[in-house]
Every structure is written in structure tokens, then in C-alpha cells.
Design an enzyme around this catalytic site. Structure first.
Site, PDB file in Angstrom:
ATOM      1  N   GLU A  31     -15.356  11.638  -9.301  1.00 27.20           N
ATOM      2  CA  GLU A  31     -15.390  11.967 -10.722  1.00 27.20           C
ATOM      3  C   GLU A  31     -14.321  11.210 -11.515  1.00 27.20           C
ATOM      4  OE1 GLU A  31     -16.628  13.360 -14.241  1.00 27.20           O
ATOM      5  OE2 GLU A  31     -17.697  13.530 -12.329  1.00 27.20           O
ATOM      6  N   HIS A  33     -13.376   8.091 -11.066  1.00 31.31           N
ATOM      7  CA  HIS A  33     -13.944   6.777 -11.397  1.00 31.31           C
ATOM      8  C   HIS A  33     -14.983   6.904 -12.515  1.00 31.31           C
ATOM      9  CE1 HIS A  33     -12.799   6.081  -7.040  1.00 31.31           C
ATOM     10  NE2 HIS A  33     -12.229   5.053  -7.625  1.00 31.31           N
ATOM     11  N   GLY A 144      -7.158   3.900 -14.347  1.00 27.50           N
ATOM     12  CA  GLY A 144      -6.718   5.285 -14.327  1.00 27.50           C
ATOM     13  C   GLY A 144      -5.204   5.406 -14.278  1.00 27.50           C
ATOM     14  N   ASP A 147      -2.886   5.826 -10.722  1.00 28.99           N
ATOM     15  CA  ASP A 147      -2.146   4.683 -10.166  1.00 28.99           C
ATOM     16  C   ASP A 147      -1.248   4.121 -11.269  1.00 28.99           C
ATOM     17  OD1 ASP A 147      -3.311   4.296  -7.381  1.00 28.99           O
ATOM     18  OD2 ASP A 147      -5.123   4.341  -8.579  1.00 28.99           O
TER      19      ASP A 147
END
Length: 279
Positions: A31, A33, A144, A147
Site C-alpha cells: 500500500e 508504493h 516515500g 526512506d
């Protein structure tokens, strides 16, 4: 939705597209990604998701060989999420000489935080992202915030190398327990899935303490690390940094990020939480 395996086909598709957003992934999509894809759709006419398990960002003893390759399932999820194309090259397509001789070398931050225990990792990330930018020629690219160090490296690289790509940071998707969604969560046992929420809980404790005026950053870091170690974790690091370029946090800084990496069982998890004191 187009599934593209060669650079030539990708470039041909790109010529027909208008404003393009790229979401670089290594596949095994969850989810988190898909939230990147949904964000990307708001910034462009077409969304390309790359799926490539990049050997040069894995270190010795890391999980390159066992990293899940799930292209068929990934493609179904991406089609449902509204992606327009999937770029899924094999190694011989991206590394035609068998090895990569030229690299993009990030600055000293690549050897701190996650880079301390993963030498060469961010060089591998910066190099593959540069290759993908050169192939896809996106107008925007979504990464995201989970990271966070990777995001900082990519943002710095784009600025320093005058790349004509807008980087869009996307918020972390979390399970109801607070655990950040990650492909590596699949390695956790049922009991570890529950226990893994402790990592975010400790970051939240630090954030709350900072908001209440606690500026003894090293004591906060040590307290969280001690708690996790006493509960069976191996702590790689818990550090409070400046949010922009990840320099060591100073008491006067208003925009902070608390970053952590720790191993539960055999699984290395990372997480972070931002703290904005300027409001």
C-alpha cells in the site's frame, strides 16, 4: 497499462506521453508504493512505475537473492491503482556490460546513518535513479519519506547535478499499529509484526519530549535505544538530525527528523518521524 522491458521501448513510449511522473520501486509492492502512484497521478498526465531489484545497492550478506520478485501481482496492483506503464527491465538491459563502471557518488552523508552499516548503498541508489531519470525523462518523481535518507540524497543529487526533475516526497503509510509499511515486513513472524510497532512508538516518545522542550537529544536517543535493546532488538542507530540535509541537530534547529534503524529477529527495519517546532 503498458508493461515495458527494454530501454528502446520505454523511450518510444515516452515520446508519445505528455507530462510524466516516475515512481521508482524494487517491486513486491504494498500500500505504501500504491500511495506513491496515487500521489504521482495528481502531478502528471501519465505515471510510470519502474520495477527493478538493483544489485549495486545491496551489500555483502544482504537479501538481494531472496528479495521477492512478484511482477505479475505487482502489475495487477498497479493497473488497479491507475498506473499507465510499468518499466521492468532485466539486469542485462540496465547493465549491458555486466558491471557498472561509472557511478554517481553522494557526499559524506552516504556514510552516516544507514550508510554506516550499508557501505556503497547510497552510491548504488544514486546511480540507478540517475539511470532511470535518463531513460524515462520524467517531469516529476515520487519518493516515500520512509526512506528519508534516500530522499535527502536524491533531492541533493537532483539539485547539484541540475537535473530537470521535480522530487515529490510522499508521507509514510502505516499499519494500524503504527508500523511503517515495508516489503521487508513480510519477513516478520506474527509475533514480530506486533512487536515491530515498538520502533515507531519510541520515535513518537522522542518527538513528544522534544515538543515539550526537552533538548537533551543524546539522552533521548540513548533511552529509546536502551528500551528497544531490552526488548530484543539490535539497534543500528536512533538519531535526531536536521530535517533538510540531515546534519547533526542543534538545540536551535526548528525542523528536525528522528531516524532509526533496528533489527528484529533477522529483519532490519527503518522508520522516522519529523518534528516541526516553528509553529
Amino acid at each position: 497499462m503498458h508493461i515495458i522491458h527494454t530501454i528502446a521501448e520505454m523511450r518510444s513510449w515516452r515520446k508519445q506521453a505528455k507530462r510524466v511522473a516516475l515512481v521508482p520501486t524494487m517491486g513486491n509492492l504494498h500500500e505504501g508504493h500504491l500511495s506513491l502512484v496515487r500521489t504521482a497521478k495528481a502531478y502528471a498526465d501519465s505515471v510510470v512505475v519502474s520495477i527493478f531489484v538493483n544489485r549495486i545497492q545491496f551489500g555483502a550478506g544482504e537479501d538481494f537473492d531472496k528479495y521477492p520478485r512478484t511482477l505479475e501481482q505487482d502489475a495487477e496492483k498497479l493497473k488497479a491503482a491507475g498506473a499507465d506503464a510499468v518499466f521492468a527491465p532485466d539486469e542485462s538491459e540496465l547493465y549491458p556490460n555486466g558491471v557498472q563502471s561509472y557511478f554517481v557518488e553522494p557526499p559524506a552523508i552516504q556514510n552516516e546513518l544507514c550508510g554506516r552499516s550499508r557501505p556503497g548503498h547510497f552510491r548504488g541508489v544514486a546511480t540507478i535513479v540517475t539511470k532511470l531519470f535518463n531513460i524515462v525523462q520524467p517531469d516529476v518523481a515520487c519518493f516515500g519519506k520512509k526512506d528519508y535518507q534516500q530522499l535527502a540524497v536524491i533531492k541533493g543529487m537532483v539539485q547539484d547535478l541540475n537535473m530537470n526533475v521535480e522530487i515529490i516526497p510522499v508521507e509514510i503509510e502505516r499499519a494500524q499499529t503504527g508500523l511503517a509499511l515495508s516489503s521487508r515486513n513480510g519477513y516478520l513472524s506474527a509475533q514480530e509484526q506486533v512487536q515491530a510497532a515498538q520502533l515507531f512508538a519510541q520515535l513518537q516518545n522522542i518527538a513528544d519530549a522534544i515538543k515539550l522542550g526537552n533538548t537533551n537529544f543524546s539522552a533521548l536517543e540513548n533511552s529509546a535505544a536502551t528500551y528497544l535493546q531490552q526488548n530484543g532488538w539490535q539497534v543500528d542507530y536512533i538519531e535526531i538530525r536536521q530535517a533538510q540535509m540531515l546534519a547533526k541537530a542543534q538545540i536551535s534547529d526548528k525542523n528536525l527528523v528522528i531516524l532509526a534503524a533496528a533489527i528484529l529477529g533477522t529483519t532490519r527495519l527503518i522508520d522516522n518521524i519529523e518534528v516541526n517546532l516553528s509553529h
